[in-house]
Design a protein around this motif. Structure first.
Motif, PDB file in Angstrom:
ATOM      1  N   THR A 261       0.835  -1.207   0.000  1.00 40.48           N
ATOM      2  CA  THR A 261       0.000   0.000   0.000  1.00 40.48           C
ATOM      3  C   THR A 261       0.871   1.260   0.000  1.00 40.48           C
ATOM      4  O   THR A 261       0.583   2.222  -0.715  1.00 40.48           O
ATOM      5  CB  THR A 261      -0.955  -0.033   1.221  1.00 40.48           C
ATOM      6  N   SER A 262       1.964   1.214   0.763  1.00 38.81           N
ATOM      7  CA  SER A 262       2.859   2.387   0.814  1.00 38.81           C
ATOM      8  C   SER A 262       3.508   2.640  -0.546  1.00 38.81           C
ATOM      9  O   SER A 262       3.591   3.785  -1.004  1.00 38.81           O
ATOM     10  CB  SER A 262       3.969   2.168   1.840  1.00 38.81           C
TER      11      SER A 262
ATOM     12  N   CYS B 257       0.942   4.123  -2.967  1.00 38.00           N
ATOM     13  CA  CYS B 257       0.676   5.547  -2.733  1.00 38.00           C
ATOM     14  C   CYS B 257       1.841   6.407  -3.210  1.00 38.00           C
ATOM     15  O   CYS B 257       1.646   7.443  -3.846  1.00 38.00           O
ATOM     16  CB  CYS B 257       0.459   5.817  -1.246  1.00 38.00           C
TER      17      CYS B 257
ATOM     18  N   VAL C  94      -4.221   5.813   4.094  1.00 38.52           N
ATOM     19  CA  VAL C  94      -2.840   6.190   3.779  1.00 38.52           C
ATOM     20  C   VAL C  94      -2.815   7.415   2.852  1.00 38.52           C
ATOM     21  O   VAL C  94      -1.931   8.264   2.949  1.00 38.52           O
ATOM     22  CB  VAL C  94      -2.073   4.981   3.185  1.00 38.52           C
TER      23      VAL C  94
ATOM     24  N   ILE D  27       8.125   6.853   6.776  1.00 41.96           N
ATOM     25  CA  ILE D  27       6.974   6.296   6.035  1.00 41.96           C
ATOM     26  C   ILE D  27       5.805   5.957   6.972  1.00 41.96           C
ATOM     27  O   ILE D  27       4.680   6.418   6.717  1.00 41.96           O
ATOM     28  CB  ILE D  27       7.396   5.081   5.170  1.00 41.96           C
ATOM     29  N   PRO D  28       6.031   5.209   8.072  1.00 43.74           N
ATOM     30  CA  PRO D  28       4.898   4.957   8.971  1.00 43.74           C
ATOM     31  C   PRO D  28       4.283   6.245   9.522  1.00 43.74           C
ATOM     32  O   PRO D  28       3.068   6.317   9.717  1.00 43.74           O
ATOM     33  CB  PRO D  28       5.522   4.123  10.105  1.00 43.74           C
TER      34      PRO D  28
ATOM     35  N   TYR E 113       4.147   9.342   8.007  1.00 41.69           N
ATOM     36  CA  TYR E 113       3.315   9.978   6.971  1.00 41.69           C
ATOM     37  C   TYR E 113       2.075   9.153   6.674  1.00 41.69           C
ATOM     38  O   TYR E 113       0.999   9.702   6.459  1.00 41.69           O
ATOM     39  CB  TYR E 113       4.119  10.208   5.686  1.00 41.69           C
ATOM     40  N   ASN E 114       2.240   7.813   6.650  1.00 41.42           N
ATOM     41  CA  ASN E 114       1.070   6.948   6.420  1.00 41.42           C
ATOM     42  C   ASN E 114       0.015   7.185   7.490  1.00 41.42           C
ATOM     43  O   ASN E 114      -1.170   7.279   7.203  1.00 41.42           O
ATOM     44  CB  ASN E 114       1.477   5.465   6.446  1.00 41.42           C
TER      45      ASN E 114
ATOM     46  N   GLY F 201      -1.815  10.253   6.909  1.00 41.78           N
ATOM     47  CA  GLY F 201      -2.522  10.319   5.626  1.00 41.78           C
ATOM     48  C   GLY F 201      -1.949  11.400   4.726  1.00 41.78           C
ATOM     49  O   GLY F 201      -2.669  12.069   3.988  1.00 41.78           O
TER      50      GLY F 201
END
Ligand SMILES: Nc1ncnc2c1ncn2[C@@H]1O[C@H](COP(=O)(O)OP(=O)(O)O)[C@@H](O)[C@H]1O
Ligand SMILES: [Mg+2]
Length: 245
Positions: free
Chosen positions: A17-18, A21, A49, A206-207, A209-210, A213
């Motif tokens: 998913t990351s 995106c 996300v 990354i976690p 920003y995920n 959102g």
């Protein structure tokens, strides 16, 4: 006519998913019309996300069963022009959805968008089959962990019969492993049996920003953001050397 690309892995948590995106935001920022299609039925989280949960009303089953039109069901990203989302139903079962309907949906999508990036669930059962049904090509995301590579190999075995191009993205590459990059990457490519589309570093932002959102490319010009951009360019056929970290 656009192109549909499924992002899959076999194992959960590898970063499908990351990656979707990140790469989708880069393609949209390069002025391509991009639709992110969530096919992780039941466990969808692409909307979170992308930071679009409050905008989502309809899902892809509403289009398949003609409860609304494709263009009424897709939602545009609040900050990134050209980036759209079509989410998955939460209560449906993949085994109850007809793959022909999904293929028809993708035909429709490809007439409206340059790229459709499809988020696949983990595993290689009905949900995976559905996510791959109308894909023109596939990206298999794996970490360098043996269990992740083995599951990637399983996904590749399933995909081979479709005769579509399949590429490997190695995600969450640690600095320690990067020092012996060649052996690690060669091992990964050998195990998965695939050509490499990109390497994404382990990036602790990354976690974060995920969770917020927030597409990382809006804020960062290093780490995973650069790797996403390079993958997008390679998808466009540009020759980009493997990123040096
Ligand atoms: N390059 C990366 N560096 C660090 N963490 C990452 C990276 N890519 C993904 N993650 C984190 O790994 C977890 C799983 O990622 P996700 O994209 O949800 O995987 P999947 O869709 O394959 O289940 C999430 O917490 C995500 O923030
Ligand atoms: Mg996911």
């Amino acid at each position: 006519m656009g192109i549909s690309i499924v992002i899959t892995s076999g194992k959960g948590g590898t970063g499908k998913t990351s990656v979707l995106c990140g790469v989708a935001s880069c393609l949209a920022a390069m002025n391509y019309r991009v639709l992110c299609l969530d096919m992780d039925i039941g466990l969808r989280n692409l909307d979170m996300v992308l930071g679009m949960t409050d905008r989502v009303l309809m899902d892809f089953s509403d289009v398949i069963y003609q409860r609304c039109s494709l263009l009424d069901a897709v939602v545009e990203h609040p900050q990134i022009k050209n980036l759209y989302l079509l989410t998955a139903p939460v209560s449906a079962r993949a085994s109850h959805i007809d793959r022909i309907d999904v293929m028809t949906l993708l035909g429709q999508i490809k007439r409206e968008f340059d790229f459709c990036l499809i988020d696949s669930p983990a595993g290689i059962d009905a949900g995976f089959e559905l996510a791959c049904a109308g894909a023109d090509r596939a990206i298999v995301v794996s970490t360098t962990e043996p269990s992740s590579l083995r599951d990637a190999q399983q996904a590749v075995n399933q995909l081979r019969s479709r005769r579509i191009p399949i590429h490997l993205v190695v995600n969450k590459m640690s600095k320690k492993l990067l020092r012996k990059l060649h052996t690690t990457i060669d091992d990964a490519m050998d195990t998965a049996g695939l050509p490499l589309l990109g390497i994404i570093p382990q990036d602790d932002k990354i976690p974060v920003y995920n969770g917020l959102g927030q597409p990382v490319i809006l804020k960062e010009r290093r780490g995973a953001a650069v790797a996403y951009y390079n993958i997008a360019r390679r998808l466009l056929g540009q020759r980009v050397p493997l990123h040096r970290f």
